[in-house]
Design an enzyme around this catalytic site. Structure first.
Site, PDB file in Angstrom:
ATOM      1  N   LYS A 129       0.823  -1.193   0.000  1.00  0.00           N
ATOM      2  CA  LYS A 129       0.000   0.000   0.000  1.00  0.00           C
ATOM      3  C   LYS A 129       0.865   1.253   0.000  1.00  0.00           C
ATOM      4  O   LYS A 129       0.413   2.337  -0.312  1.00  0.00           O
ATOM      5  CB  LYS A 129      -0.864   0.029   1.278  1.00  0.00           C
ATOM      6  CG  LYS A 129      -1.699  -1.200   1.470  1.00  0.00           C
ATOM      7  CD  LYS A 129      -2.344  -1.149   2.888  1.00  0.00           C
ATOM      8  CE  LYS A 129      -2.750  -2.523   3.306  1.00  0.00           C
ATOM      9  NZ  LYS A 129      -3.117  -2.584   4.734  1.00  0.00           N
ATOM     10  N   GLY A 130       2.111   1.082   0.396  1.00  0.00           N
ATOM     11  CA  GLY A 130       3.000   2.224   0.640  1.00  0.00           C
ATOM     12  C   GLY A 130       3.139   3.202  -0.515  1.00  0.00           C
ATOM     13  O   GLY A 130       3.284   4.400  -0.310  1.00  0.00           O
TER      14      GLY A 130
ATOM     15  N   GLU B  20       7.705   2.262  -6.409  1.00  0.00           N
ATOM     16  CA  GLU B  20       7.861   1.791  -5.033  1.00  0.00           C
ATOM     17  C   GLU B  20       8.028   2.988  -4.089  1.00  0.00           C
ATOM     18  O   GLU B  20       8.539   4.037  -4.484  1.00  0.00           O
ATOM     19  CB  GLU B  20       9.084   0.860  -5.006  1.00  0.00           C
ATOM     20  CG  GLU B  20       9.455   0.244  -3.684  1.00  0.00           C
ATOM     21  CD  GLU B  20       8.409  -0.673  -3.049  1.00  0.00           C
ATOM     22  OE1 GLU B  20       7.277  -0.194  -2.835  1.00  0.00           O
ATOM     23  OE2 GLU B  20       8.732  -1.825  -2.733  1.00  0.00           O
ATOM     24  N   ASP B  21       7.592   2.829  -2.869  1.00  0.00           N
ATOM     25  CA  ASP B  21       7.709   3.918  -1.903  1.00  0.00           C
ATOM     26  C   ASP B  21       9.151   4.110  -1.442  1.00  0.00           C
ATOM     27  O   ASP B  21       9.696   5.198  -1.494  1.00  0.00           O
ATOM     28  CB  ASP B  21       6.779   3.693  -0.691  1.00  0.00           C
ATOM     29  CG  ASP B  21       6.918   2.314  -0.054  1.00  0.00           C
ATOM     30  OD1 ASP B  21       7.699   1.475  -0.558  1.00  0.00           O
ATOM     31  OD2 ASP B  21       6.237   2.070   0.962  1.00  0.00           O
TER      32      ASP B  21
ATOM     33  N   ASP C 226      14.934  -0.315   0.672  1.00  0.00           N
ATOM     34  CA  ASP C 226      15.707  -0.468   1.891  1.00  0.00           C
ATOM     35  C   ASP C 226      16.764  -1.543   1.628  1.00  0.00           C
ATOM     36  O   ASP C 226      17.787  -1.260   1.022  1.00  0.00           O
ATOM     37  CB  ASP C 226      14.675  -0.851   2.975  1.00  0.00           C
ATOM     38  CG  ASP C 226      15.213  -0.859   4.376  1.00  0.00           C
ATOM     39  OD1 ASP C 226      15.829   0.125   4.774  1.00  0.00           O
ATOM     40  OD2 ASP C 226      14.997  -1.861   5.082  1.00  0.00           O
TER      41      ASP C 226
ATOM     42  N   LYS D 122      17.274   4.113   0.749  1.00  0.00           N
ATOM     43  CA  LYS D 122      18.210   4.108   1.890  1.00  0.00           C
ATOM     44  C   LYS D 122      19.421   3.280   1.474  1.00  0.00           C
ATOM     45  O   LYS D 122      19.478   2.088   1.769  1.00  0.00           O
ATOM     46  CB  LYS D 122      17.564   3.423   3.090  1.00  0.00           C
ATOM     47  CG  LYS D 122      16.536   4.204   3.844  1.00  0.00           C
ATOM     48  CD  LYS D 122      16.160   3.382   5.078  1.00  0.00           C
ATOM     49  CE  LYS D 122      14.876   3.835   5.700  1.00  0.00           C
ATOM     50  NZ  LYS D 122      14.406   2.868   6.716  1.00  0.00           N
TER      51      LYS D 122
ATOM     52  N   PHE E  62      14.083   5.273  10.300  1.00  0.00           N
ATOM     53  CA  PHE E  62      12.769   4.743   9.951  1.00  0.00           C
ATOM     54  C   PHE E  62      11.801   5.899   9.769  1.00  0.00           C
ATOM     55  O   PHE E  62      11.574   6.687  10.673  1.00  0.00           O
ATOM     56  CB  PHE E  62      12.250   3.767  11.009  1.00  0.00           C
ATOM     57  CG  PHE E  62      11.096   2.972  10.504  1.00  0.00           C
ATOM     58  CD1 PHE E  62      11.295   1.873   9.682  1.00  0.00           C
ATOM     59  CD2 PHE E  62       9.791   3.341  10.797  1.00  0.00           C
ATOM     60  CE1 PHE E  62      10.225   1.149   9.167  1.00  0.00           C
ATOM     61  CE2 PHE E  62       8.704   2.620  10.285  1.00  0.00           C
ATOM     62  CZ  PHE E  62       8.934   1.523   9.477  1.00  0.00           C
TER      63      PHE E  62
ATOM     64  N   ASP F  21       4.181   3.462   6.310  1.00  0.00           N
ATOM     65  CA  ASP F  21       3.544   3.151   7.590  1.00  0.00           C
ATOM     66  C   ASP F  21       4.498   2.601   8.633  1.00  0.00           C
ATOM     67  O   ASP F  21       5.624   2.190   8.329  1.00  0.00           O
ATOM     68  CB  ASP F  21       2.471   2.082   7.370  1.00  0.00           C
ATOM     69  CG  ASP F  21       3.083   0.698   7.112  1.00  0.00           C
ATOM     70  OD1 ASP F  21       3.950   0.592   6.222  1.00  0.00           O
ATOM     71  OD2 ASP F  21       2.714  -0.258   7.820  1.00  0.00           O
TER      72      ASP F  21
HETATM   73  P1  IMP Z   1      13.220  -3.853   1.259  1.00  0.00           P
HETATM   74  O1  IMP Z   1      12.752  -5.160   0.681  1.00  0.00           O
HETATM   75  O2  IMP Z   1      14.063  -4.085   2.491  1.00  0.00           O
HETATM   76  O3  IMP Z   1      13.895  -2.961   0.272  1.00  0.00           O
HETATM   77  O4  IMP Z   1      11.963  -3.181   1.868  1.00  0.00           O
HETATM   78  C1  IMP Z   1      11.134  -2.356   1.188  1.00  0.00           C
HETATM   79  C2  IMP Z   1       9.836  -2.196   1.942  1.00  0.00           C
HETATM   80  O5  IMP Z   1      10.061  -2.098   3.361  1.00  0.00           O
HETATM   81  C3  IMP Z   1       9.162  -0.907   1.555  1.00  0.00           C
HETATM   82  O6  IMP Z   1       8.310  -1.093   0.474  1.00  0.00           O
HETATM   83  C4  IMP Z   1       8.450  -0.505   2.836  1.00  0.00           C
HETATM   84  O7  IMP Z   1       7.168  -1.097   2.869  1.00  0.00           O
HETATM   85  C5  IMP Z   1       9.281  -1.082   3.944  1.00  0.00           C
HETATM   86  N1  IMP Z   1      10.189  -0.070   4.559  1.00  0.00           N
HETATM   87  C6  IMP Z   1      11.528   0.008   4.474  1.00  0.00           C
HETATM   88  N2  IMP Z   1      12.020   1.065   5.144  1.00  0.00           N
HETATM   89  C7  IMP Z   1      10.952   1.708   5.643  1.00  0.00           C
HETATM   90  C8  IMP Z   1      10.796   2.917   6.429  1.00  0.00           C
HETATM   91  O8  IMP Z   1      11.740   3.640   6.804  1.00  0.00           O
HETATM   92  N3  IMP Z   1       9.516   3.245   6.743  1.00  0.00           N
HETATM   93  C9  IMP Z   1       8.425   2.516   6.363  1.00  0.00           C
HETATM   94  N4  IMP Z   1       8.525   1.392   5.632  1.00  0.00           N
HETATM   95  C10 IMP Z   1       9.779   0.984   5.279  1.00  0.00           C
HETATM   96 MG    MG Z   2       5.319  -1.269   4.442  1.00  0.00          MG
END
Ligand code: IMP
Ligand code: MG
Length: 180
Positions: A44-45, A100-101, A104, A132, A153, A160
């Protein structure tokens, strides 16, 4: 919402976000001028970013939605990716842009890019509002990045913590006591 007692500081104001998103929309419209890109919102992000981005584009684009889960509840990734909502349309010959939002660790995007490529898309590119880089575990080629941010974060503008704070109109850093 413009303010919240659980937020320690504003990282990106609504004005900053909208200004940058407009630039991104212009760039994408230019790069995809003679195509009809399939833009995929990762629920949903990304929903808030997606709506603003597509609203500022000057070319036609198709909207699709997928839902994926990596984080259970909390602020660290489990490394496990689950597909909660899939596409209903074929991808052959399509130029796909994953919206994508935040990126990470890169685990989610890595999974998604491979999945969409395997389905025969002509191209698969990534557009994210936030990145990030300090937390990356898998290298991801990101074509469009709104802002690179520190390892903090953040919530708001769709992002969210346990489903809360998505409707803040800015990106803010959550007070530590909210998740410790
Ligand atoms: P990744 O697979 O670790 O790159 O994670 C990506 C997902 O983790 C994003 O689509 C977010 O839903 C969540 N996420 C990562 N960092 C944050 C943050 O700082 N705040 C909120 N959601 C995050
Ligand atoms: Mg999320």
């Amino acid at each position: 919402m413009k303010k919240h007692p659980d937020v320690k500081k504003v990282m990106l104001s609504n004005h900053q976000l909208l200004t940058r998103i407009e630039e991104m929309a212009e760039q994408i419209s230019k790069d995809y001028q003679n195509t009809y890109p399939l833009m995929i919102c990762i629920l949903k992000g990304s929903s808030v970013f997606f709506a603003h981005l597509l609203g500022k584009m000057t070319i036609d684009a198709e909207m699709e939605f997928m839902a994926i889960s990596t984080y259970g509840k909390g602020t660290t990734t489990s490394g496990e990716v689950r597909l909660l909502k899939d596409l209903d349309i074929p991808l052959e010959h399509r130029d796909v842009i994953i919206v994508e939002d935040i990126i990470d660790s890169g685990v989610t995007l890595n999974y998604l890019i491979k999945l969409l490529q395997a389905r025969g898309a002509n191209s698969v590119k990534v557009c994210c509002l936030l990145s990030k880089p300090a937390r990356r575990r898998i290298a991801i080629d990101i074509s469009y990045i709104g802002y690179e941010i520190e390892d903090e974060f953040v919530v708001g503008f769709g992002l969210d913590f346990n489903e809360k704070y998505r409707n803040l109109d800015f990106v803010g850093v959550l007070k530590q006591e909210m998740y410790k």
